[in-house]
Design an enzyme around this catalytic site. Structure first.
Site, PDB file in Angstrom:
ATOM      1  N   ASP A  90      38.778  41.268  43.148  1.00 30.12           N
ATOM      2  CA  ASP A  90      38.563  40.917  41.731  1.00 30.12           C
ATOM      3  C   ASP A  90      39.245  41.886  40.766  1.00 30.12           C
ATOM      4  OD1 ASP A  90      36.823  38.941  42.719  1.00 30.12           O
ATOM      5  OD2 ASP A  90      35.182  40.371  42.748  1.00 30.12           O
ATOM      6  N   GLU A  91      40.354  42.453  41.163  1.00 34.04           N
ATOM      7  CA  GLU A  91      41.043  43.425  40.285  1.00 34.04           C
ATOM      8  C   GLU A  91      41.864  42.734  39.198  1.00 34.04           C
ATOM      9  OE1 GLU A  91      41.435  43.348  43.576  1.00 34.04           O
ATOM     10  OE2 GLU A  91      40.667  45.223  44.412  1.00 34.04           O
TER      11      GLU A  91
ATOM     12  N   LYS B   6      44.382  40.520  40.236  1.00 30.38           N
ATOM     13  CA  LYS B   6      45.710  40.413  40.865  1.00 30.38           C
ATOM     14  C   LYS B   6      46.423  39.135  40.449  1.00 30.38           C
ATOM     15  CE  LYS B   6      43.719  40.664  44.912  1.00 30.38           C
ATOM     16  NZ  LYS B   6      42.348  41.013  44.523  1.00 30.38           N
TER      17      LYS B   6
ATOM     18  N   GLY C 110      39.231  34.142  44.760  1.00 25.96           N
ATOM     19  CA  GLY C 110      39.272  33.307  43.562  1.00 25.96           C
ATOM     20  C   GLY C 110      40.171  33.971  42.558  1.00 25.96           C
ATOM     21  N   HIS C 111      41.253  33.317  42.211  1.00 27.33           N
ATOM     22  CA  HIS C 111      42.177  33.875  41.239  1.00 27.33           C
ATOM     23  C   HIS C 111      42.162  33.033  39.976  1.00 27.33           C
ATOM     24  CE1 HIS C 111      44.765  36.062  44.485  1.00 27.33           C
ATOM     25  NE2 HIS C 111      43.564  36.565  44.334  1.00 27.33           N
TER      26      HIS C 111
ATOM     27  N   GLN D  92      41.312  39.575  48.085  1.00 32.00           N
ATOM     28  CA  GLN D  92      40.305  40.644  48.208  1.00 32.00           C
ATOM     29  C   GLN D  92      40.953  41.997  47.885  1.00 32.00           C
ATOM     30  OE1 GLN D  92      40.299  38.308  51.174  1.00 32.00           O
ATOM     31  NE2 GLN D  92      39.118  37.090  49.784  1.00 32.00           N
TER      32      GLN D  92
ATOM     33  N   THR E  46      35.268  42.131  54.345  1.00 32.19           N
ATOM     34  CA  THR E  46      35.589  40.786  54.789  1.00 32.19           C
ATOM     35  C   THR E  46      36.169  40.894  56.197  1.00 32.19           C
ATOM     36  OG1 THR E  46      36.605  38.694  54.140  1.00 32.19           O
ATOM     37  CG2 THR E  46      37.907  40.701  53.743  1.00 32.19           C
TER      38      THR E  46
END
Ligand code: IMP
Length: 430
Positions: free
Chosen positions: A13-14, A16, A40-41, A225, A240
Site C-alpha cells: 500500500d505504498e 506503487k 489493490g492498486h 505488496q 504473504t
C-alpha cells in the site's frame, strides 16, 4: 534496455500504482511478477478512479502491454471481471495487449475456502490474510499439485484436474475444519468457461520479455505488496506467500540475471500496515486519525481489497534501510507527503532500543519486531499546502529537510515526491 523494477519498501500500500502509472507512460511493457488479487492498486486519471487487483496499472496507457508473470497466482474470475471493467472504460484488453504466463498458478474457490477456514482455525494467531486464497494456492504450487494456466489449454484434462483438485480440498475442509463442501463439478464447469475465454492470452511471457529487452524495449516490473510482506525476507509469519522483493521480479517473470537498471523503492512518508503483526512505530488517537483519513476519499488508509482500516504510524527508518539493502534499491519515491502537512512536530524512527541496548540496524532481520521500541528524531513540520508543488523550489524548507533526512537515513536519493492523488500531483526532487 535494462529492466526497471518498482518495489514497495513497507508492508504494501505504498502507492506503487501511481508511480507505475507515471513510469509506464514511457514503458513498452509493464509486468506484474508476484501475488494475486490480494493486491489493490488505485489509479486516478481525471475524474476516473481505477481499482486494479491483477492487471498492471500501466494498462491505462494506450500503447503499453500488460503482462502477468509466472510468479503470480491468478483468480480467473477476478481477472475477467477486471477486463470487463476496463473494457467498459474504453481500454483495450485484448490478447494483443494482455499476456498471461503459462506457468502462473490458478486460484480457485477451493483455495479461497481453505484460506478462510485456516484463518478461522488460527484463532488469536490470525495473520489477517485478505481471504483471496493466496496462501493455499502457493501451498499447492510448492507441493507440486497446483493448477497452472497452461492446464487451461487442454479442455479435456483440465476439467478432470479441476474436479480432482476441489474434491481433494473438500476432504481437508471436512476433516480439518468442519467447513462446507464445495460442488466440484459446478466449479469445473465454471473454470472450463474461464479457460475458453483466457486461452488466447496464455503464452511464454519470459520469452516475450527477453525478446523485448534485447530489442531495446522498455520493460517495467511492477511489484505487488511490499518488502516486509516477502515470504523469506519479511516479518514472518505475518507475510504473504510470494516474493515482492527485487529478486522476485526475475524469478517471477522468467528472466535470468538480466542487467537490471533502476530499482525504484516506493515509500509512504509514514508507515501503514493491514493485518496482524508487530509495528514498532504504530500510533493511535488524533495523529492516527490524521494519517489515516476518514475513509471518504479513495486515498484514505482503508484497504483497496478488503476495506479494512489500515494501522498507521511514523516512518520507520530502520525498516527502510533494511528494504534498501535487501532489494538493492537505487532511488526512492516518496508518496503522500501532503498528508503530513499541519502535523508538528514530525517523527522519523532512526533506530531501535531493546533490553537497554540501541540498534541502528536490525540484529536478526525483521521477524520479531515486538521487543523493539523506536528511537525517534523530531523534525519541524510545515503548514503551507504543498499539493501544488512541482519542483524542489516549491516546497517549504521543513519539507525539504524531511526529505533530506529520509535520504540520509536510507542511504539513497529521493527522486519523486507525490503530494496528491491526481496524476500531475507529483514533484521531481532530484
Ligand atoms: P495474503 O496475501 O492474503 O495471504 O495476506 C497475508 C498478509 O499480507 C496479510 O497481513 C495481508 O493484510 C497482507 N497483504 C496482502 N496483500 C496486501 C496488499 O496488497 N497490501 C497490503 N497488505 C497486503
Amino acid at each position: 534496455m535494462p529492466l526497471d523494477i518498482v518495489i514497495g519498501t513497507q508492508w504494501g500500500d505504498e502507492g506503487k500504482g501511481r508511480i507505475v502509472d507515471l513510469l509506464s507512460a514511457q514503458a513498452d511493457i509493464v509486468a506484474r511478477y508476484n501475488g494475486g488479487d490480494n493486491a489493490g492498486h488505485t489509479v486516478t486519471v481525471g475524474k476516473q478512479t481505477f481499482k486494479l487487483h491483477l492487471i498492471p496499472s500501466g494498462i491505462v496507457h494506450p500503447d503499453t502491454l500488460g503482462v502477468l508473470g509466472n510468479g503470480l497466482v491468478i483468480n480467473p474470475a477476478t481477472l475477467l471481471s477486471e477486463m470487463e471493467m476496463l473494457k467498459k472504460m474504453g481500454i483495450n484488453v485484448g490478447p494483443e495487449r494482455v499476456r498471461l504466463s503459462f506457468a502462473a498458478h490458478m486460484i480457485t474457490p477451493a483455495h479461497r475456502a481453505l484460506d478462510l477456514a485456516q484463518e478461522k482455525a488460527r484463532g488469536k494467531s490470525q495473520i489477517g490474510t485478505t481471504g483471496r486464497g493466496i496462501g493455499p494456492a502457493y501451498t499447492d504450487k510448492a507441493a507440486r499439485r497446483g493448477l497452472r494456466l497452461e492446464d487451461m489449454l487442454n479442455p479435456q484434462t483440465f476439467y478432470a484436474k479441476m474436479v480432482a483438485h476441489v474434491e481433494g480440498v473438500n476432504v481437508q475442509l471436512q476433516a480439518l475444519y468442519q467447513a462446507e463442501q464445495l460442488d466440484a463439478e459446478a466449479i469445473a464447469r465454471e473454470y472450463s468457461e474461464y479457460a475458453r475465454q483466457l486461452a488466447p492470452y496464455i503464452c511464454d511471457v519470459g520469452e516475450e520479455l527477453y525478446e523485448a529487452l534485447n530489442s531495446n524495449k522498455r520493460v517495467l516490473a511492477e511489484g505487488a505488496q511490499g518488502t516486509l510482506l516477502d515470504l523469506d525476507l519479511g516479518t514472518y509469519p505475518f507475510v504473504t506467500s510470494s516474493y515482492p522483493t527485487a529478486a522476485g521480479a526475475l524469478v517471477g517473470l522468467g528472466l535470468g540475471i538480466f542487467p537490471v537498471g533502476r530499482v525504484i523503492g516506493v515509500t509512504k512518508a509514514f508507515q501503514t500496515r493491514v493485518g496482524a503483526g508487530p509495528f514498532p512505530t504504530e500510533v493511535f488517537g488524533e495523529t492516527a486519525e490524521r494519517l489515516r483519513g476518514s475513509g471518504a476519499n479513495p486515498w484514505d488508509e482503508f484497504g483497496t481489497t478488503t476495506g479494512r482500516p489500515r494501522r498507521v504510524g511514523w516512518l520507520d527508518g530502520v525498516l527502510l534501510r533494511y528494504a534498501v539493502r535487501v532489494n538493492g534499491i537505487t532511488e526512492l519515491d516518496i508518496t503522500k507527503l501532503d498528508i503530513l502537512t499541519g502535523l508538528n512536530p514530525l517523527h522519523i524512527c532512526v533506530g531501535y532500543r531493546a533490553n537497554g541496548k540501541e540498534y541502528a540496524t536490525l540484529p536478526m532481520g525483521p521477524t520479531d519486531l515486538a521487543p523493539f521500541e523506536p528511537i525517534y528524531e523530531e523534525l519541524a513540520g510545515w503548514d503551507k499546502d504543498i499539493q501544488t508543488a512541482r519542483t524542489r523550489n516549491d516546497f517549504p524548507k521543513e519539507a525539504l529537510q524531511f526529505i533530506r533526512r529520509i535520504e540520509e537515513v536510507s542511504g539513497v536519493p529521493v527522486r519523486l515526491v507525490s503530494i496528491g492523488a491526481e496524476r500531475d500531483q507529483i514533484a521531481e526532487i532530484k
